[in-house]
Motif scaffolding. Structure first.
Motif, PDB file in Angstrom:
ATOM      1  N   ALA A  34      -3.793  -2.463  -5.086  1.00 47.90           N
ATOM      2  CA  ALA A  34      -2.464  -2.125  -5.598  1.00 47.90           C
ATOM      3  C   ALA A  34      -1.508  -2.017  -4.400  1.00 47.90           C
ATOM      4  O   ALA A  34      -1.787  -1.259  -3.475  1.00 47.90           O
ATOM      5  N   PRO A  35      -0.427  -2.767  -4.376  1.00 48.45           N
ATOM      6  CA  PRO A  35       0.455  -2.745  -3.203  1.00 48.45           C
ATOM      7  C   PRO A  35       1.101  -1.379  -2.994  1.00 48.45           C
ATOM      8  O   PRO A  35       1.490  -0.703  -3.951  1.00 48.45           O
ATOM      9  N   ALA A  36       1.208  -0.974  -1.741  1.00 46.73           N
ATOM     10  CA  ALA A  36       1.874   0.287  -1.410  1.00 46.73           C
ATOM     11  C   ALA A  36       3.386   0.088  -1.414  1.00 46.73           C
ATOM     12  O   ALA A  36       3.892  -0.980  -1.041  1.00 46.73           O
ATOM     13  N   ALA A  37       4.118   1.112  -1.813  1.00 45.21           N
ATOM     14  CA  ALA A  37       5.573   1.035  -1.857  1.00 45.21           C
ATOM     15  C   ALA A  37       6.167   0.807  -0.484  1.00 45.21           C
ATOM     16  O   ALA A  37       7.217   0.178  -0.339  1.00 45.21           O
ATOM     17  N   ALA A  38       5.492   1.305   0.562  1.00 46.87           N
ATOM     18  CA  ALA A  38       6.020   1.201   1.916  1.00 46.87           C
ATOM     19  C   ALA A  38       5.806  -0.183   2.535  1.00 46.87           C
ATOM     20  O   ALA A  38       6.381  -0.495   3.585  1.00 46.87           O
ATOM     21  N   ASP A  39       4.968  -1.007   1.902  1.00 51.49           N
ATOM     22  CA  ASP A  39       4.684  -2.342   2.467  1.00 51.49           C
ATOM     23  C   ASP A  39       5.833  -3.311   2.247  1.00 51.49           C
ATOM     24  O   ASP A  39       6.566  -3.214   1.277  1.00 51.49           O
TER      25      ASP A  39
END
Length: 229
Positions: A224-229
Motif C-alpha cells: 500500500a503506497p505511503a502518503a509521504a512517497d
C-alpha cells in the motif's frame, strides 16, 4: 466458497481504514487471499447485509460485518491455519488491545490526519466526511493541523506501555505476531497511507515494530503506497 472483503477506499483506490487493515492482516495470517472490493463511504449501504461500516467479509452466503467478529470467525472457521490468538488468554489480551487502541490511539491519530483524509477522499465522499467528522470532533477539519505537535506528544505518551512490552519481545504476541499486533498495526497503517505526517521517529521501538509488521506476509503492508512517497 471464495472470500470477498469489502474495504473502504480513498481516491485512486487507496485502502486506508484501520479496521479494514486489521481484517486484511488477519486473513493473511490465516493464509487466505480474499477478493478485494473497494467501496466509498457513500457506497456502504449498497453492499447490503445490513452493513453500516467496513470491513465486510463475505464467505459464500455468510456476511461478517465487524473487524473483531471477522477475526473470531476466521479463528473458528479455519482452525488448522495459524492461530490469531493462541488460546483464550491471547483472545482476551487482543480484546484489551482493541479497547486500548480505539480509546487511546484512534482519537489522537484521527485528529493528526483528519484534514489529510478529507483531501484524499473521492469527491463524492468529501461532503459526507466533512459534515460527520466536524460534528463528531466539534471543530473544522483544518483546525487540527495547528495541534499536530501536541497531538504527536500525546500519542507518544499513550504508547508507553506498548513501548515497554516491545523492549522485551519483537511483537505484542511475543516472538511471533498475533491479532493484537494487527489491531495496533491498523492504526499506524491508517496514518501511513493517508497522511504525510510521521507519527514516530525512526529510532522509536514502536516504529521499529511497525516496520517489522509492514514486512509480514510477503510485505503486504508495504504494497500500500505511503502518503509521504
Amino acid at each position: 466458497m471464495s472470500l470477498v472483503l469489502f474495504e473502504l477506499r480513498a481516491a485512486g483506490g487507496r485502502a486506508f481504514s484501520p479496521y479494514c487493515w486489521r481484517a486484511r492482516m488477519a486473513l493473511a495470517h490465516k493464509g487466505l487471499t480474499p477478493e478485494l472490493r473497494l467501496a466509498r463511504f457513500t457506497d456502504i449501504r449498497r453492499i447490503g447485509h445490513g452493513a453500516k461500516s467496513l470491513p465486510v467479509l463475505l464467505d459464500g452466503p455468510i456476511a461478517i460485518l465487524d473487524s473483531w467478529d471477522i477475526a473470531l470467525y476466521l479463528e473458528e472457521r479455519y482452525p488448522e491455519a495459524p492461530s490469531l490468538f493462541g488460546g483464550a488468554a491471547g483472545r482476551q489480551f487482543a480484546r484489551f488491545v482493541h479497547h486500548w487502541a480505539t480509546t487511546q490511539l484512534h482519537p489522537v491519530i484521527v485528529r493528526i490526519g483528519v484534514a489529510d483524509i478529507w483531501e484524499r477522499l473521492d469527491p463524492a465522499d468529501q461532503p459526507y466526511f466533512r459534515e460527520t467528522r466536524e460534528q463528531r470532533l466539534n471543530a473544522p477539519l483544518e483546525s487540527f493541523r495547528a495541534q499536530q505537535p501536541a497531538l504527536l506528544a500525546q500519542l507518544g505518551a499513550a504508547l508507553a506501555p506498548m513501548r515497554a512490552l516491545l523492549a522485551e519481545r519483537p511483537f505484542l504476541g511475543g516472538d511471533e505476531p498475533a491479532h493484537a499486533d494487527y489491531i495496533v498495526f491498523g492504526a499506524f497503517q491508517w496514518s501511513r497511507v493517508i497522511s504525510p505526517v510521521p507519527l514516530l521517529p525512526a529510532g522509536d521501538v514502536v516504529q521499529q515494530w511497525f516496520e517489522r509488521c509492514l514486512d509480514l506476509h510477503g510485505g503486504l503492508g508495504r504494497r500500500a503506497p505511503a502518503a509521504a512517497d
